[in-house]
Design an enzyme around this catalytic site. Structure first.
Site, PDB file in Angstrom:
ATOM      1  CE  LYS A 220      -2.182  -1.138   3.849  1.00 22.54           C
ATOM      2  NZ  LYS A 220      -1.237  -2.308   4.203  1.00 22.54           N
TER       3      LYS A 220
ATOM      4  NE  ARG B 216      -5.019  -0.932   9.472  1.00 25.53           N
ATOM      5  CZ  ARG B 216      -3.704  -0.662   9.178  1.00 25.53           C
ATOM      6  NH1 ARG B 216      -3.679   0.451   8.329  1.00 25.53           N
ATOM      7  NH2 ARG B 216      -2.867  -1.389   9.294  1.00 25.53           N
TER       8      ARG B 216
ATOM      9  NE  ARG C   2       7.579  -2.052   6.345  1.00 30.40           N
ATOM     10  CZ  ARG C   2       6.314  -2.238   6.397  1.00 30.40           C
ATOM     11  NH1 ARG C   2       5.678  -1.444   5.406  1.00 30.40           N
ATOM     12  NH2 ARG C   2       5.829  -2.427   7.509  1.00 30.40           N
TER      13      ARG C   2
ATOM     14  NE  ARG D 162       5.842  -0.022  10.050  1.00 32.77           N
ATOM     15  CZ  ARG D 162       4.607   0.012   9.217  1.00 32.77           C
ATOM     16  NH1 ARG D 162       4.758   0.315   8.203  1.00 32.77           N
ATOM     17  NH2 ARG D 162       3.543  -0.931   9.638  1.00 32.77           N
TER      18      ARG D 162
ATOM     19  NE  ARG E 230       2.073  -4.579  11.168  1.00 38.31           N
ATOM     20  CZ  ARG E 230       3.059  -4.614  10.271  1.00 38.31           C
ATOM     21  NH1 ARG E 230       4.028  -4.996  10.763  1.00 38.31           N
ATOM     22  NH2 ARG E 230       2.861  -3.946   9.453  1.00 38.31           N
TER      23      ARG E 230
END
Ligand code: AP5
Ligand code: MG
Length: 217
Positions: A11, A86, A125, A158, A169
Site C-alpha cells: 500500500k 480499516r 522492509r 519498523r 497484525r
C-alpha cells in the site's frame, strides 16, 4: 481513492507512486501515528502501545486525525488513503465525512496478495528515516546498505516488523479489515489488483484502473 490490503501488500509503496503521478496528497494513517509517536503527542502516546502489539488504534482517535487532515487545503482535489479505513465503523464514518466536505470515494483498490509472501516482505522492509522511502533487503535493496538512495538518510527497521507482531497484525487484518472487501464490493467500488507482481507492474495496473481503462468490479 483507497488502497485496501493486508500489512505488506504494498500500500505504502504504491501510494507514494500514485500520489506523485497524480499530484495528490498521500494520507497514511500509520505514518501519521508514527509521526505523532515521534513528537510525543497525546495521540502518539495512546497509539504507541497498541501499534507495538500489532493492534488497531480505536476508531474515534483515527477518525479525528483523518478529519483534521482532509480539511487541509491540499486535499481539495482528492487524496490517496493508505491504511484507512480499516474497520466497518471507519468506512461508515468516512462516508459521513466525505459528505460533509463534498468528496466522493471514486475507487477502492483491493491489493490481493498471498499471505505466505507477507512475512518476507515485512521482515525485510527498511524505511528511510526522513522521507519514508520504502526498501526491502531481500527484493528491493538500497544501492548502499542502510542508506536511502533518494535522500541519503538512514534506513530503519519498523518496530512492528518483528515476526511476533506481524502475526498479530495479519490476524487483525483478517478479523477487522477484510470485511471491507465485501462492503465495497457490494457498493461496486472495488477493483482488484494483483499485488504479487513487481512494484512497477502493480503501479501500471493501478494507473490503468484510475485512468478509467477498467471499470471497478
Ligand atoms: P500501517 O503503517 O498502515 O501498516 P500496515 O497496514 O500493517 O501496512 P504496512 O505499512 O506494513 O504495509 P504496506 O502495505 O504499506 O506495504 P509496503 O508498501 O511498505 O499501520 C501500522 C499500525 O498503525 C497498525 O498496525 C495500527 O496499529 C495503526 N493504524 C494505522 N492505520 C490505522 C487505522 N486506520 N485504524 C486503526 N489503526 C491504524 O511494502 C512492504 C514491503 O514489501 C517493503 O519492503 C516493500 O519494498 C515490499 N514490496 C512492496 N511492493 C512489492 C512488490 N510488488 N513486490 C515485491 N516487494 C514489494
Ligand atoms: Mg504502509
Amino acid at each position: 481513492m483507497i488502497l485496501l490490503g493486508p500489512p505488506g501488500a504494498g500500500k505504502g509503496t504504491q501510494a507514494q507512486r500514485i500520489a506523485a503521478k497524480y499530484n495528490l496528497p498521500h494520507l497514511s494513517t500509520g505514518d501519521m501515528f508514527r509521526d505523532n509517536i515521534r513528537r510525543g503527542t497525546p495521540v502518539g502516546l495512546r497509539a504507541k502501545p497498541l501499534m507495538e502489539r500489532g493492534e488497531l488504534v480505536p476508531d474515534d482517535i483515527v477518525l479525528s486525525m483523518v478529519e483534521e487532515r482532509i480539511a487541509q487545503p491540499d486535499c481539495r482535489n482528492g487524496f490517496v488513503f493508505d491504511g484507512f479505513p480499516r474497520t466497518l465503523t471507519q468506512a461508515g464514518d468516512l462516508e459521513r465525512i466525505c459528505g460533509k466536505y463534498n468528496f466522493g470515494v471514486t475507487v477502492v483498490l483491493h491489493m490481493v496478495v498471498q499471505q505466505e509472501l507477507l512475512m518476507r516482505r515485512l521482515t525485510g522492509r527498511r524505511i528511510c528515516k526522513s522521507g519514508g522511502h520504502i526498501y526491502n533487503i531481500f527484493d528491493r535493496p538500497p544501492k548502499v546498505d542502510g542508506i536511502c538512495d533518494q535522500d541519503g538518510s538512514e534506513l530503519i527497521h519498523r518496530p512492528d516488523d518483528s515476526e511476533g507482531v506481524i502475526s498479530g497484525r495479519l490476524a487483525a487484518y483478517e478479523k477487522q479489515t477484510r470485511p471491507l472487501v465485501e462492503y465495497y464490493q457490494s457498493r461496486h467500488q472495488l477493483s482488484a489488483v494483483d499485488a504479487m507482481a513487481t512494484a512497477d507492474v502493480v503501479t501500471t495496473s493501478i494507473a490503468r484502473i484510475l485512468d478509467g481503462a477498467e471499470t471497478p468490479r
